[in-house]
Scaffold this motif. Structure first.
Motif, short mmCIF file in Angstrom:
data_model
loop_
_atom_site.label_atom_id
_atom_site.label_comp_id
_atom_site.label_asym_id
_atom_site.label_seq_id
_atom_site.Cartn_x
_atom_site.Cartn_y
_atom_site.Cartn_z
N ALA A 138 0.85 -1.20 0.00
CA ALA A 138 0.00 0.00 0.00
C ALA A 138 0.88 1.24 0.00
CB ALA A 138 -0.92 -0.02 1.21
N PRO A 139 1.51 1.57 -1.14
CA PRO A 139 2.48 2.67 -1.17
C PRO A 139 1.88 4.03 -0.81
CG PRO A 139 1.97 1.91 -3.39
CD PRO A 139 1.37 0.91 -2.45
N TRP A 140 0.62 4.29 -1.24
CA TRP A 140 0.05 5.61 -0.98
C TRP A 140 -0.31 5.78 0.49
CZ3 TRP A 140 1.25 8.92 -4.38
CH2 TRP A 140 1.34 8.57 -5.72
N ARG A 141 -0.82 4.74 1.11
CA ARG A 141 -1.09 4.80 2.55
C ARG A 141 0.22 4.94 3.32
NH1 ARG A 141 -6.03 3.49 4.78
NH2 ARG A 141 -7.63 2.86 3.28
N LEU A 143 3.00 6.27 2.25
CA LEU A 143 3.49 7.63 2.04
C LEU A 143 2.74 8.62 2.94
CD1 LEU A 143 5.26 9.67 0.54
CD2 LEU A 143 3.52 9.74 -1.25
N ALA A 144 1.42 8.46 3.04
CA ALA A 144 0.63 9.34 3.89
C ALA A 144 1.04 9.20 5.35
CB ALA A 144 -0.85 9.04 3.73
#
Length: 200
Positions: A138-141, A143-144
């Motif tokens: 889950a790269p976007w999570r 990153l967040a």
């Protein structure tokens, strides 16, 4: 109102428990655990759950705290060089890459390692490996979560008492972001005994 006060109180407690530095990992994982289990899932006794998780994760948390301190020390030295004593393009590039990598892995530990420690019984090396799996999953999570950790730490750096106020809300937001990712790696309810409190 009670839930908001609990979030703020647990955050302040975690910030105070992190003052010796070596206890940072245990305090951060205990904060995540108590917020996710008691505040979000409605289980009782959040303060008791905090200290239980703190004791349970202390050893691995201390190891992660030492690794984090080492990474930040290397990042600090690299930043000092880049600001004060650039020698050549090659050496400058080396220190720039070192700074970027150390900050990346430091944020990786804070944003993903401590929540993973609150859920799974891993050693420090396994936690570091697992966080990379979370990044791929889950790269976007991820990153967040890293941006959230960076913003919270930067605010605490500018005004240290802010950590007492920001730790709880930041931890609560982290449970919202990290929870679904951690659940993907959690065994289903059927694999646990009937007496197990499957709060995930």
């Amino acid at each position: 109102m009670k839930k908001a006060l609990t979030v703020l109180g647990l955050g302040a407690l975690a910030a105070l428990c992190s003052l010796p530095v070596i206890t940072l990992g245990g305090a951060a994982s205990a904060l995540y655990y108590s917020l996710a289990k008691c505040v979000r899932r409605g289980r009782e006794r959040p303060w008791r759950e905090f200290f239980r998780a703190f004791r349970q994760n202390f050893a691995t948390g201390a190891a992660l705290s030492l690794i984090l301190a080492l990474l930040l020390a290397v990042a600090y030295v690299s930043a000092l060089y880049l600001v004060n004593a650039p020698l050549s393009a090659l050496v400058t590039a080396f220190y720039a890459v070192t700074l970027a990598l150390t900050l990346f892995f430091a944020l990786d530990i804070c944003a993903l390692g401590f929540p993973a420690l609150s859920r799974f019984s891993f050693r420090a090396a396994q936690i570091l490996s697992f966080t990379l799996r979370l990044l791929r999953r889950a790269p976007w999570r991820a990153l967040a979560l890293m941006l959230l950790a960076a913003a919270t730490m930067f605010a605490a750096y500018l005004f240290p008492p802010a950590a007492l106020i920001l730790a709880g809300p930041a931890g609560y937001l982290a449970t919202l972001l990290a929870g679904p990712v951690l659940n993907a790696f959690t065994p289903p309810r059927e694999e646990f005994p009937d007496t197990f409190d499957y709060w995930f």
